[in-house]
Motif scaffolding. Structure first.
Motif, mmCIF file in Angstrom:
data_model
loop_
_atom_site.group_PDB
_atom_site.id
_atom_site.type_symbol
_atom_site.label_atom_id
_atom_site.label_comp_id
_atom_site.label_asym_id
_atom_site.label_seq_id
_atom_site.Cartn_x
_atom_site.Cartn_y
_atom_site.Cartn_z
ATOM 1 N N ALA A 24 15.238 -20.970 8.723
ATOM 2 C CA ALA A 24 15.865 -19.674 9.009
ATOM 3 C C ALA A 24 16.894 -19.364 7.936
ATOM 4 O O ALA A 24 17.395 -20.255 7.260
ATOM 5 C CB ALA A 24 16.529 -19.708 10.379
ATOM 6 N N GLY A 25 17.190 -18.094 7.775
ATOM 7 C CA GLY A 25 18.209 -17.682 6.812
ATOM 8 C C GLY A 25 17.613 -17.369 5.458
ATOM 9 O O GLY A 25 16.408 -17.245 5.293
ATOM 10 N N SER A 26 18.459 -17.260 4.477
ATOM 11 C CA SER A 26 18.034 -16.927 3.122
ATOM 12 C C SER A 26 17.321 -18.102 2.473
ATOM 13 O O SER A 26 17.571 -19.261 2.821
ATOM 14 C CB SER A 26 19.247 -16.559 2.263
ATOM 15 N N PRO A 27 16.430 -17.807 1.507
ATOM 16 C CA PRO A 27 15.744 -18.916 0.837
ATOM 17 C C PRO A 27 16.724 -19.761 0.034
ATOM 18 O O PRO A 27 17.711 -19.250 -0.487
ATOM 19 C CB PRO A 27 14.743 -18.215 -0.084
ATOM 20 N N ARG A 28 16.447 -21.051 -0.044
ATOM 21 C CA ARG A 28 17.298 -21.963 -0.810
ATOM 22 C C ARG A 28 16.736 -22.212 -2.189
ATOM 23 O O ARG A 28 17.366 -22.848 -3.016
ATOM 24 C CB ARG A 28 17.449 -23.272 -0.053
ATOM 25 N N ALA A 29 15.529 -21.741 -2.425
ATOM 26 C CA ALA A 29 14.898 -21.921 -3.735
ATOM 27 C C ALA A 29 14.135 -20.655 -4.086
ATOM 28 O O ALA A 29 13.664 -19.943 -3.206
ATOM 29 C CB ALA A 29 13.952 -23.114 -3.705
ATOM 30 N N ASN A 30 14.044 -20.373 -5.370
ATOM 31 C CA ASN A 30 13.268 -19.242 -5.869
ATOM 32 C C ASN A 30 12.292 -19.743 -6.921
ATOM 33 O O ASN A 30 12.585 -20.686 -7.654
ATOM 34 C CB ASN A 30 14.182 -18.194 -6.515
ATOM 35 N N LEU A 31 11.149 -19.084 -6.995
ATOM 36 C CA LEU A 31 10.201 -19.328 -8.070
ATOM 37 C C LEU A 31 10.480 -18.271 -9.126
ATOM 38 O O LEU A 31 10.567 -17.087 -8.798
ATOM 39 C CB LEU A 31 8.766 -19.194 -7.561
ATOM 40 N N ALA A 32 10.635 -18.667 -10.362
ATOM 41 C CA ALA A 32 10.970 -17.716 -11.432
ATOM 42 C C ALA A 32 9.777 -17.575 -12.377
ATOM 43 O O ALA A 32 9.273 -18.570 -12.899
ATOM 44 C CB ALA A 32 12.204 -18.181 -12.195
ATOM 45 N N PHE A 33 9.353 -16.329 -12.580
ATOM 46 C CA PHE A 33 8.217 -16.023 -13.448
ATOM 47 C C PHE A 33 8.720 -15.291 -14.685
ATOM 48 O O PHE A 33 9.292 -14.201 -14.570
ATOM 49 C CB PHE A 33 7.197 -15.150 -12.708
ATOM 50 N N HIS B 202 10.685 -10.974 -2.678
ATOM 51 C CA HIS B 202 10.365 -12.027 -1.722
ATOM 52 C C HIS B 202 8.870 -12.001 -1.474
ATOM 53 O O HIS B 202 8.288 -10.917 -1.324
ATOM 54 C CB HIS B 202 11.080 -11.826 -0.391
ATOM 55 N N ASP B 203 8.259 -13.170 -1.435
ATOM 56 C CA ASP B 203 6.846 -13.212 -1.052
ATOM 57 C C ASP B 203 6.783 -12.972 0.464
ATOM 58 O O ASP B 203 7.823 -12.824 1.114
ATOM 59 C CB ASP B 203 6.173 -14.493 -1.542
ATOM 60 N N PRO B 204 5.606 -12.912 1.057
ATOM 61 C CA PRO B 204 5.516 -12.575 2.478
ATOM 62 C C PRO B 204 6.270 -13.498 3.426
ATOM 63 O O PRO B 204 6.599 -13.101 4.539
ATOM 64 C CB PRO B 204 4.012 -12.621 2.753
ATOM 65 N N ASP B 205 6.571 -14.722 2.993
ATOM 66 C CA ASP B 205 7.310 -15.644 3.858
ATOM 67 C C ASP B 205 8.782 -15.756 3.499
ATOM 68 O O ASP B 205 9.479 -16.623 4.007
ATOM 69 C CB ASP B 205 6.635 -17.017 3.833
ATOM 70 N N GLY B 206 9.253 -14.874 2.611
ATOM 71 C CA GLY B 206 10.663 -14.858 2.271
ATOM 72 C C GLY B 206 11.054 -15.749 1.114
ATOM 73 O O GLY B 206 12.235 -15.841 0.781
ATOM 74 N N THR B 207 10.095 -16.409 0.482
ATOM 75 C CA THR B 207 10.420 -17.211 -0.699
ATOM 76 C C THR B 207 10.851 -16.269 -1.813
ATOM 77 O O THR B 207 10.167 -15.296 -2.106
ATOM 78 C CB THR B 207 9.194 -18.033 -1.152
ATOM 79 N N GLY B 208 11.980 -16.554 -2.423
ATOM 80 C CA GLY B 208 12.459 -15.738 -3.523
ATOM 81 C C GLY B 208 11.568 -15.888 -4.740
ATOM 82 O O GLY B 208 11.168 -16.997 -5.098
ATOM 83 N N VAL B 209 11.232 -14.763 -5.358
ATOM 84 C CA VAL B 209 10.419 -14.759 -6.575
ATOM 85 C C VAL B 209 11.168 -13.920 -7.601
ATOM 86 O O VAL B 209 11.329 -12.710 -7.424
ATOM 87 C CB VAL B 209 9.005 -14.192 -6.308
ATOM 88 N N ASP B 210 11.667 -14.588 -8.627
ATOM 89 C CA ASP B 210 12.406 -13.917 -9.687
ATOM 90 C C ASP B 210 11.450 -13.534 -10.814
ATOM 91 O O ASP B 210 10.567 -14.309 -11.161
ATOM 92 C CB ASP B 210 13.482 -14.829 -10.267
ATOM 93 N N LEU C 236 4.387 -30.430 -8.753
ATOM 94 C CA LEU C 236 3.864 -29.456 -7.817
ATOM 95 C C LEU C 236 5.002 -28.812 -7.052
ATOM 96 O O LEU C 236 5.954 -29.487 -6.662
ATOM 97 C CB LEU C 236 2.914 -30.145 -6.830
ATOM 98 N N ILE C 237 4.894 -27.511 -6.845
ATOM 99 C CA ILE C 237 5.804 -26.786 -5.969
ATOM 100 C C ILE C 237 4.953 -26.239 -4.840
ATOM 101 O O ILE C 237 3.950 -25.561 -5.064
ATOM 102 C CB ILE C 237 6.511 -25.637 -6.713
ATOM 103 N N GLY C 238 5.325 -26.590 -3.616
ATOM 104 C CA GLY C 238 4.565 -26.149 -2.454
ATOM 105 C C GLY C 238 5.426 -25.322 -1.523
ATOM 106 O O GLY C 238 6.621 -25.579 -1.380
ATOM 107 N N THR C 239 4.806 -24.326 -0.894
ATOM 108 C CA THR C 239 5.485 -23.526 0.115
ATOM 109 C C THR C 239 4.611 -23.435 1.346
ATOM 110 O O THR C 239 3.390 -23.619 1.281
ATOM 111 C CB THR C 239 5.836 -22.108 -0.391
ATOM 112 N N VAL C 240 5.239 -23.153 2.487
ATOM 113 C CA VAL C 240 4.530 -22.992 3.743
ATOM 114 C C VAL C 240 4.425 -21.498 4.020
ATOM 115 O O VAL C 240 5.405 -20.761 3.883
ATOM 116 C CB VAL C 240 5.268 -23.714 4.887
ATOM 117 N N VAL C 241 3.227 -21.064 4.427
ATOM 118 C CA VAL C 241 2.968 -19.635 4.610
ATOM 119 C C VAL C 241 2.528 -19.338 6.034
ATOM 120 O O VAL C 241 1.953 -20.182 6.710
ATOM 121 C CB VAL C 241 1.906 -19.132 3.607
ATOM 122 N N THR C 242 2.788 -18.121 6.461
ATOM 123 C CA THR C 242 2.328 -17.688 7.778
ATOM 124 C C THR C 242 1.043 -16.875 7.688
ATOM 125 O O THR C 242 0.289 -16.809 8.648
ATOM 126 C CB THR C 242 3.404 -16.856 8.500
#
Length: 132
Positions: free
Chosen positions: A68-77, A116-124, A7-13
């Motif tokens: 804070a800052g740049s994402p440390r992980a990206n989801l790649a599609f 970037h998704d709405p919370d800044g998670t990188g999406v490749d 599972l890969i989980g992210t926190v969203v606003t």
């Protein structure tokens, strides 16, 4: 047995905005999920993807703070072909989502783009170039 990535989980606003982003990528998110504090789906390849509101995370981890800052992980599609990379880039940036790096032909043999998704998670987004 060694632990296996399951599972890969992210926190969203903003759950609704986040789920809209992933639905536009073709992820099958159930209708009405945007009203939930935790949403979890199983992708066709068996990997699970989950989103939690910050309030949900703080319910079991009171000291959690927004990174804070740049994402440390990206989801790649992986996309079907280079044109699909361009199509999703255009659709998502046209809908107001942040495009970090527009599509380009990478030296490693892929058409590649980063959003970037709405919370800044990188999406490749990527697809093999012809001949690769």
């Amino acid at each position: 047995m060694a632990p296996q990535l399951d599972l890969i989980g992210t926190v969203v606003t903003d759950m609704a905005r986040t789920l809209d982003f992933y639905r536009r990528l073709g992820v099958d998110v159930p209708a009405g999920a945007e009203a939930e504090p935790h949403v979890e789906i199983t992708l066709p390849n068996g990997l699970r993807l989950a989103w939690d509101t910050a309030e949900m995370v703080r319910s079991f981890h009171p000291g959690w703070t927004t990174p804070a800052g740049s994402p440390r992980a990206n989801l790649a599609f992986r996309c079907a072909d280079p044109a699909e990379v361009d199509r999703y880039w255009k659709e998502l940036t046209g809908a107001g989502y942040h495009g970090e790096l527009p599509p380009w032909d990478a030296f490693w043999g892929q058409r590649y783009a980063v959003l970037h998704d709405p919370d800044g998670t990188g999406v490749d987004l990527y697809a093999p170039l012809a001949g690769n």
